[in-house]
Design a protein around this motif. Structure first.
Motif, PDB file in Angstrom:
ATOM      1  N   ILE A 150       0.822  -1.225   0.000  1.00 22.25           N
ATOM      2  CA  ILE A 150       0.000   0.000   0.000  1.00 22.25           C
ATOM      3  C   ILE A 150       0.850   1.267   0.000  1.00 22.25           C
ATOM      4  CG2 ILE A 150      -1.784   1.272   1.271  1.00 22.25           C
ATOM      5  CD1 ILE A 150      -2.564  -1.421   2.581  1.00 22.25           C
ATOM      6  N   VAL A 166     -13.635   2.085   6.602  1.00 20.46           N
ATOM      7  CA  VAL A 166     -13.777   0.683   6.180  1.00 20.46           C
ATOM      8  C   VAL A 166     -12.916  -0.205   7.073  1.00 20.46           C
ATOM      9  CG1 VAL A 166     -11.944   0.448   4.412  1.00 20.46           C
ATOM     10  CG2 VAL A 166     -14.082  -0.763   4.133  1.00 20.46           C
ATOM     11  N   CYS A 167     -11.740   0.301   7.431  1.00 21.47           N
ATOM     12  CA  CYS A 167     -10.832  -0.472   8.280  1.00 21.47           C
ATOM     13  C   CYS A 167     -11.461  -0.691   9.657  1.00 21.47           C
ATOM     14  CB  CYS A 167      -9.509   0.289   8.393  1.00 21.47           C
ATOM     15  SG  CYS A 167      -8.187  -0.682   9.094  1.00 21.47           S
ATOM     16  N   VAL A 173     -10.383  -3.542  12.492  1.00 24.79           N
ATOM     17  CA  VAL A 173      -9.035  -3.555  13.075  1.00 24.79           C
ATOM     18  C   VAL A 173      -8.448  -2.162  13.361  1.00 24.79           C
ATOM     19  CG1 VAL A 173      -8.444  -5.792  12.098  1.00 24.79           C
ATOM     20  CG2 VAL A 173      -7.870  -3.733  10.832  1.00 24.79           C
ATOM     21  N   ALA A 175      -6.461  -0.152  11.704  1.00 24.34           N
ATOM     22  CA  ALA A 175      -5.007  -0.140  11.481  1.00 24.34           C
ATOM     23  C   ALA A 175      -4.520   1.205  10.956  1.00 24.34           C
ATOM     24  CB  ALA A 175      -4.626  -1.246  10.498  1.00 24.34           C
ATOM     25  N   LEU A 195       2.728   0.310   9.473  1.00 29.30           N
ATOM     26  CA  LEU A 195       1.504  -0.477   9.226  1.00 29.30           C
ATOM     27  C   LEU A 195       1.714  -1.958   9.538  1.00 29.30           C
ATOM     28  CD1 LEU A 195      -1.431  -0.064   8.280  1.00 29.30           C
ATOM     29  CD2 LEU A 195      -0.687  -0.712   5.996  1.00 29.30           C
ATOM     30  N   CYS A 200      -3.199  -4.639  10.878  1.00 29.53           N
ATOM     31  CA  CYS A 200      -3.585  -4.653   9.458  1.00 29.53           C
ATOM     32  C   CYS A 200      -3.637  -6.089   8.931  1.00 29.53           C
ATOM     33  CB  CYS A 200      -2.579  -3.832   8.652  1.00 29.53           C
ATOM     34  SG  CYS A 200      -2.844  -3.908   6.880  1.00 29.53           S
ATOM     35  N   GLY A 204      -6.607  -4.785   1.818  1.00 26.56           N
ATOM     36  CA  GLY A 204      -6.633  -3.854   0.688  1.00 26.56           C
ATOM     37  C   GLY A 204      -7.943  -3.090   0.549  1.00 26.56           C
ATOM     38  N   CYS A 206      -8.938  -0.542   2.148  1.00 18.53           N
ATOM     39  CA  CYS A 206      -8.723   0.911   2.207  1.00 18.53           C
ATOM     40  C   CYS A 206      -8.420   1.440   0.802  1.00 18.53           C
ATOM     41  CB  CYS A 206      -7.609   1.255   3.186  1.00 18.53           C
ATOM     42  SG  CYS A 206      -6.139   0.233   3.007  1.00 18.53           S
TER      43      CYS A 206
END
Ligand code: SF4
Ligand code: SF4
Ligand code: SF4
Ligand code: FES
Length: 292
Positions: A150, A166-167, A173, A175, A195, A200, A204, A206
């Protein structure tokens, strides 16, 4: 015997662009418009995630004495409400918002992975923002490598917080997080860590929800318009997530996400996102072999 009762869902009817629209009470104007086949532009809205209301591109006009311009993604359609999604006032407001975004935005579209499928690029075009009276020198920031997968580019980020949400809300999580305010605002791994030292999962998601090219996939380096897409089902586990596999010249280049489709509604884990690399891995057997 008393028959079981079913709770009646309260419905409301309003007018969107002079069209009668009836939806369950609490449905946002943006979702009601979508149900009626009317697309309202948006940047921070993401299906299944809670409304954020930060970008203001989804601004619509509510008619009447108590009306005005309002974010459609965070406002429920009310009984008898009359809404216009593309009135001159709405368009002028969106043009102004886009001009504000573009002041410090990198506008490096020729080298941006998102070019061709970027919500900011699309909206700039759709709202005919072909000049910007508000200008100052660009900041020209480099990519920050969040992980082996990322990249983050600050001067393309519109701080819509889709990635952090979304994370947090979908993956659970946290992250990554948004740090600081105003011009200092940025997205960064949580708690100032690398990260790889956070929780994390490398899903993907994010990258997938980022409406611009601020979070990018370091394994991807193609133009979206050069790829042929095939809708399929992920074979890595029994959940059977729907995937959009994109390929050219005989190789899969990435998998993308068909929001609101399949059992997964478009969201996937890291296997759905990057598992395609196994499909074409050089060590993968492509014909039967006989043991010695
Ligand atoms: S994020 Fe969009 S507008 Fe910005 S440089 Fe990339 S393609 Fe262009
Ligand atoms: S890859 Fe997934 S878990 Fe990691 S920061 Fe992005 S959304 Fe969160
Ligand atoms: S990185 Fe993308 S999704 Fe995250 S805040 Fe910036 S523009 Fe939004
Ligand atoms: S989509 Fe409504 S404020 Fe961003």
């Amino acid at each position: 015997m008393v028959a079981p009762t079913r709770t009646e869902q309260k419905m409301v009817t309003g007018k969107i662009n002079n069209l009668d629209v009836t939806v369950p009470a609490g449905t946002t104007i943006l979702d009601a418009a979508r149900m009626a086949g009317i697309e309202v532009p948006n940047l921070c809205y993401q299906p299944l995630m809670r409304a954020w209301g930060s970008c203001r591109i989804c601004t619509v006009q509510i008619l009447g004495k108590r009306g005005g311009l309002i974010e459609s993604c965070a406002t429920p359609l009310g009984e008898g409400m009359e809404v216009l999604t593309h009135s001159p006032e709405v368009m002028e407001s969106r043009q102004f918002i886009l001009q504000m975004y573009l002041i410090d935005h990198a506008l490096d579209c020729p080298t941006c992975d998102k070019s061709g499928e970027c919500y900011l690029q699309d909206n700039t075009y759709l709202h005919n923002v072909n000049a910007n009276p508000y200008r100052r020198p660009k900041f020209n920031q480099s990519y920050v490598h969040f992980s082996e997968l990322i990249d983050y580019k600050w001067d393309r980020c519109i701080m819509c917080n889709r990635c952090t949400r979304v994370c947090d809300e979908m993956i659970g999580v946290t992250a990554i997080e948004s740090e600081f305010r105003s011009l200092e605002a940025t997205i960064a791994p949580a708690y100032g860590e690398d990260l790889t030292e956070t929780n994390c999962t490398h899903c993907g998601m994010c990258i997938a929800v980022c409406p611009v090219g601020a979070l990018t996939d370091r394994h991807f380096g193609h133009h979206p318009w050069e790829l042929d897409a095939t809708e399929t089902i992920c074979g890595f586990c029994d959940v059977g997530c729907t995937l959009n596999v994109e390929a050219n010249r005989g190789l899969v280049r990435r998998t993308t996400h068909l929001w609101e489709r399949g059992v997964n509604h478009g969201y996937t884990c890291e296997f759905g996102r990057w598992g395609y690399e196994q499909v074409q891995h050089q060590d993968r057997l492509s014909y039967p072999v006989v043991r010695d």
